[in-house]
Design a protein around this motif. Structure first.
Motif, PDB file in Angstrom:
ATOM      1  N   SER A   1       3.075  11.695 -19.228  1.00 13.79           N
ATOM      2  CA  SER A   1       3.360  10.463 -18.683  1.00 13.79           C
ATOM      3  C   SER A   1       2.385   8.865 -19.307  1.00 13.79           C
ATOM      4  N   LEU A   2       3.572   8.274 -19.064  1.00 18.65           N
ATOM      5  CA  LEU A   2       2.724   6.651 -19.904  1.00 18.65           C
ATOM      6  C   LEU A   2       1.015   6.052 -19.386  1.00 18.65           C
ATOM      7  N   LEU A   3       0.095   5.960 -20.248  1.00 19.61           N
ATOM      8  CA  LEU A   3      -1.029   5.335 -19.628  1.00 19.61           C
ATOM      9  C   LEU A   3      -0.996   4.145 -19.516  1.00 19.61           C
ATOM     10  N   THR A   4      -1.482   3.603 -18.412  1.00 18.58           N
ATOM     11  CA  THR A   4      -1.477   2.214 -18.316  1.00 18.58           C
ATOM     12  C   THR A   4      -3.015   1.369 -19.237  1.00 18.58           C
ATOM     13  N   LEU A   5      -2.909   0.445 -19.339  1.00 19.27           N
ATOM     14  CA  LEU A   5      -3.728  -0.344 -20.354  1.00 19.27           C
ATOM     15  C   LEU A   5      -5.157  -0.089 -19.176  1.00 19.27           C
TER      16      LEU A   5
ATOM     17  N   ASP B   1      -6.184   2.487 -18.259  1.00 19.02           N
ATOM     18  CA  ASP B   1      -6.638   4.212 -18.459  1.00 19.02           C
ATOM     19  C   ASP B   1      -7.255   4.290 -19.773  1.00 19.02           C
ATOM     20  N   CYS B   2      -6.073   3.421 -20.234  1.00 10.98           N
ATOM     21  CA  CYS B   2      -7.230   3.637 -21.908  1.00 10.98           C
ATOM     22  C   CYS B   2      -8.594   3.333 -22.148  1.00 10.98           C
ATOM     23  N   ALA B   3      -8.070   2.254 -21.221  1.00 11.97           N
ATOM     24  CA  ALA B   3     -10.245   0.847 -21.370  1.00 11.97           C
ATOM     25  C   ALA B   3     -11.228   2.031 -20.415  1.00 11.97           C
ATOM     26  N   GLN B   4     -10.587   3.103 -19.787  1.00 12.03           N
ATOM     27  CA  GLN B   4     -11.155   3.764 -19.087  1.00 12.03           C
ATOM     28  C   GLN B   4     -11.732   5.252 -19.791  1.00 12.03           C
ATOM     29  N   ARG B   5     -10.212   5.510 -20.891  1.00  9.42           N
ATOM     30  CA  ARG B   5     -10.910   6.742 -21.714  1.00  9.42           C
ATOM     31  C   ARG B   5     -11.650   6.297 -22.968  1.00  9.42           C
ATOM     32  N   LEU B   6     -11.903   5.493 -23.330  1.00 15.16           N
ATOM     33  CA  LEU B   6     -12.459   4.715 -24.338  1.00 15.16           C
ATOM     34  C   LEU B   6     -13.370   3.811 -23.868  1.00 15.16           C
ATOM     35  N   ASN B   7     -13.655   3.591 -22.771  1.00 16.56           N
ATOM     36  CA  ASN B   7     -15.275   3.080 -22.318  1.00 16.56           C
ATOM     37  C   ASN B   7     -15.353   1.799 -22.851  1.00 16.56           C
ATOM     38  N   VAL B   8     -14.394   0.742 -22.741  1.00 15.52           N
ATOM     39  CA  VAL B   8     -14.803  -0.532 -22.663  1.00 15.52           C
ATOM     40  C   VAL B   8     -13.890  -0.883 -22.304  1.00 15.52           C
ATOM     41  N   GLY B   9     -13.657  -2.059 -22.317  1.00 14.74           N
ATOM     42  CA  GLY B   9     -12.621  -3.289 -21.118  1.00 14.74           C
ATOM     43  C   GLY B   9     -10.773  -3.414 -20.960  1.00 14.74           C
ATOM     44  N   LYS B  10     -10.588  -3.649 -20.444  1.00 13.44           N
ATOM     45  CA  LYS B  10      -9.158  -4.249 -20.284  1.00 13.44           C
ATOM     46  C   LYS B  10      -8.459  -4.873 -21.603  1.00 13.44           C
ATOM     47  N   ARG B  11      -9.712  -5.623 -21.655  1.00  7.76           N
ATOM     48  CA  ARG B  11      -8.690  -7.094 -22.068  1.00  7.76           C
ATOM     49  C   ARG B  11      -9.579  -6.894 -23.679  1.00  7.76           C
TER      50      ARG B  11
ATOM     51  N   TRP C   1      -7.179  -5.678 -28.900  1.00  3.65           N
ATOM     52  CA  TRP C   1      -6.409  -3.943 -30.037  1.00  3.65           C
ATOM     53  C   TRP C   1      -4.775  -3.994 -30.080  1.00  3.65           C
ATOM     54  N   ARG C   2      -4.125  -4.632 -29.204  1.00  2.00           N
ATOM     55  CA  ARG C   2      -3.154  -4.299 -28.821  1.00  2.00           C
ATOM     56  C   ARG C   2      -1.828  -5.198 -29.547  1.00  2.00           C
ATOM     57  N   ALA C   3      -2.645  -6.475 -29.370  1.00  5.20           N
ATOM     58  CA  ALA C   3      -2.011  -7.840 -29.594  1.00  5.20           C
ATOM     59  C   ALA C   3      -2.784  -7.529 -31.136  1.00  5.20           C
ATOM     60  N   GLU C   4      -3.800  -7.273 -32.011  1.00  6.70           N
ATOM     61  CA  GLU C   4      -3.737  -7.454 -33.470  1.00  6.70           C
ATOM     62  C   GLU C   4      -3.155  -6.026 -34.073  1.00  6.70           C
ATOM     63  N   GLY C   5      -2.184  -5.166 -33.468  1.00  9.22           N
ATOM     64  CA  GLY C   5      -1.577  -4.201 -33.798  1.00  9.22           C
ATOM     65  C   GLY C   5      -1.860  -2.593 -34.051  1.00  9.22           C
ATOM     66  N   ARG C   6      -3.671  -2.423 -33.400  1.00 11.31           N
ATOM     67  CA  ARG C   6      -3.823  -1.819 -33.761  1.00 11.31           C
ATOM     68  C   ARG C   6      -3.284  -0.844 -32.789  1.00 11.31           C
ATOM     69  N   LEU C   7      -3.128  -0.556 -31.550  1.00 10.41           N
ATOM     70  CA  LEU C   7      -2.151  -0.015 -30.156  1.00 10.41           C
ATOM     71  C   LEU C   7      -1.248  -0.072 -30.463  1.00 10.41           C
ATOM     72  N   ALA C   8       0.029   0.606 -30.482  1.00  9.55           N
ATOM     73  CA  ALA C   8       0.808   0.601 -30.163  1.00  9.55           C
ATOM     74  C   ALA C   8       0.924   0.892 -28.602  1.00  9.55           C
ATOM     75  N   VAL C   9       2.220  -0.070 -28.355  1.00 11.60           N
ATOM     76  CA  VAL C   9       2.400   0.359 -26.256  1.00 11.60           C
ATOM     77  C   VAL C   9       4.202   0.408 -26.115  1.00 11.60           C
TER      78      VAL C   9
ATOM     79  N   LEU D   1      -2.840   6.581 -27.894  1.00  9.99           N
ATOM     80  CA  LEU D   1      -3.770   6.901 -27.312  1.00  9.99           C
ATOM     81  C   LEU D   1      -4.620   7.425 -28.685  1.00  9.99           C
ATOM     82  N   GLU D   2      -4.243   9.033 -28.352  1.00  8.57           N
ATOM     83  CA  GLU D   2      -4.583  10.292 -29.398  1.00  8.57           C
ATOM     84  C   GLU D   2      -4.999   9.794 -31.311  1.00  8.57           C
ATOM     85  N   ARG D   3      -4.048   9.034 -31.717  1.00 13.20           N
ATOM     86  CA  ARG D   3      -3.700   8.365 -33.205  1.00 13.20           C
ATOM     87  C   ARG D   3      -5.239   7.731 -32.951  1.00 13.20           C
TER      88      ARG D   3
END
Length: 84
Positions: free
Chosen positions: A7-11, A13-23, A28-36, A50-52
Motif C-alpha cells: 500500500s502507499l505510504l503517507t508523508l 509514515d515516511c517521516a516516522q520511518r526515517l525519524n525526520v520531520g514531515k517538512r 526532499w520531494r520538492a528537490e526531486g530526491r523522493l518521488a511521490v 522509500l526503500e530506493r
C-alpha cells in the motif's frame, strides 16, 4: 507504517520511518530526491520508492561524515591528525 503490504505510504509514515520531520520529507520531494504519487490532492509514496531512497543515501562506515577542518579553514590530509 502502513500495515497492508504494497500500500502507499503517507508523508507522515515516511517521516516516522526515517525519524525526520514531515517538512523534511516535503523538502526532499520538492528537490526531486523522493518521488511521490499524487492521487487527487493527496500525496503518497510507494514503499519501493522509500526503500530506493534509503539505499541511495546509505553511507558505509569507511566514508567520512564531514571533511575535518581546523584553524583557518585548512583541511586535514588523509592520515593527518589535529595539531600536526
Amino acid at each position: 507504517m502502513a500495515s497492508i503490504p504494497g500500500s502507499l505510504l503517507t508523508l507522515n509514515d515516511c517521516a516516522q520511518r526515517l525519524n525526520v520531520g514531515k517538512r523534511t520529507i516535503e523538502r526532499w520531494r520538492a528537490e526531486g530526491r523522493l518521488a511521490v504519487v499524487k492521487v487527487g490532492r493527496v500525496t503518497r509514496v510507494e514503499p519501493a520508492e522509500l526503500e530506493r531512497f534509503i539505499s541511495a543515501n546509505r553511507m558505509h562506515s569507511s566514508e567520512p561524515l564531514v571533511t575535518p577542518v581546523y584553524g583557518r579553514g585548512r583541511r586535514l590530509r588523509p592520515g593527518q591528525r589535529l595539531g600536526e
